[in-house]
Enzyme design. Sequence first.
Site, short mmCIF file in Angstrom:
data_model
loop_
_atom_site.label_atom_id
_atom_site.label_comp_id
_atom_site.label_asym_id
_atom_site.label_seq_id
_atom_site.Cartn_x
_atom_site.Cartn_y
_atom_site.Cartn_z
N ARG A 1 -18.80 0.44 -10.06
CA ARG A 1 -18.68 1.87 -9.81
C ARG A 1 -19.05 2.78 -11.04
O ARG A 1 -18.35 2.14 -12.19
CB ARG A 1 -17.32 2.39 -9.07
CG ARG A 1 -17.05 3.62 -8.59
CD ARG A 1 -16.03 3.50 -7.37
NE ARG A 1 -14.87 2.84 -7.99
CZ ARG A 1 -13.80 2.55 -7.14
NH1 ARG A 1 -13.90 2.69 -5.70
NH2 ARG A 1 -12.82 1.89 -7.65
N ARG B 1 -14.61 3.29 -15.27
CA ARG B 1 -13.13 3.79 -15.48
C ARG B 1 -12.51 2.20 -15.88
O ARG B 1 -13.02 1.31 -15.27
CB ARG B 1 -12.32 4.25 -14.36
CG ARG B 1 -13.13 5.63 -13.88
CD ARG B 1 -11.89 6.13 -12.62
NE ARG B 1 -11.84 4.94 -11.84
CZ ARG B 1 -11.08 5.49 -10.34
NH1 ARG B 1 -10.54 6.36 -10.19
NH2 ARG B 1 -11.18 4.48 -9.69
N ARG C 1 3.34 -2.59 1.89
CA ARG C 1 2.63 -3.35 0.93
C ARG C 1 3.24 -4.46 0.65
O ARG C 1 2.58 -5.37 0.05
CB ARG C 1 2.67 -2.53 -0.20
CG ARG C 1 3.73 -2.31 -1.14
CD ARG C 1 3.45 -1.56 -2.49
NE ARG C 1 4.60 -1.40 -3.38
CZ ARG C 1 5.12 -0.31 -3.79
NH1 ARG C 1 4.42 0.64 -3.91
NH2 ARG C 1 6.27 -0.49 -4.73
N LYS D 1 -10.43 0.72 2.79
CA LYS D 1 -9.50 1.10 3.77
C LYS D 1 -9.27 2.66 4.04
O LYS D 1 -9.12 3.15 4.99
CB LYS D 1 -7.84 0.81 3.03
CG LYS D 1 -7.93 -0.85 3.33
CD LYS D 1 -6.55 -1.21 3.10
CE LYS D 1 -5.86 -0.70 1.59
NZ LYS D 1 -6.66 -1.30 0.43
#
Length: 216
Positions: A127, A161, A88, A13
């Site tokens: 990632r 992470r 949201r 997004k």
Amino acid sequence: MRIVLVGPPGAGKGTQAAYLAENLAIPHISTGDLFRANISQGTPLGRQAKEYMNAGHLVPDEVTIGMAEDRMMQEDAAGGFLLDGFPRNIGQAEALDGFLRAHDLKLDAVLDLEVPEDEVVKRIAGRRICRNDSSHVYHAEYSTPEQPGVCDECGGELYQREDDSEETVRKRLAVYHSETEPIIDYYKAQGLVTTISALGAVNEVTARAMQALGRD
């Protein structure tokens, strides 16, 4: 144009919002930027948000809504805007509708970026970030470093992470399905939604979005 961009975590997004806003010459209004700006500037809403965040609580809808409304009233948003991360949930969507009606405005489109859940998990859980510089980002499958676990740029250690673990990603997806996804049906009832595949190269997804907006 006034556009809402919707999609699960990992749908791209933020990337698409930036490209679309530039192509359409309208401001990109993201929830993250709103929070950072209000907190750094010490606005009343920013101070409220910081209090909740420091206490480990979710920021109430009315604070987020207030920030979004203030931003939409700024001069550069007079000709339109692209909302990313807001609304949201249904409550925020209803508040946005009320704000627009009060100012004799309307949404032009809601773009729903669609991506399979397993692809979302693969994108985020793969990632890897450099410990020395978080702007150095790799992926275990799509963008691997020359030496495993080592940043090509500075030699720093690459790590995953905690927010990017598969377990956390699936929890984030569950929240998206329960809280945010219902706004798609809410806007479908208004005839505003176009669903776009978020698979493929960034420019391909942008082209689909621009075509959906009649700007190809």
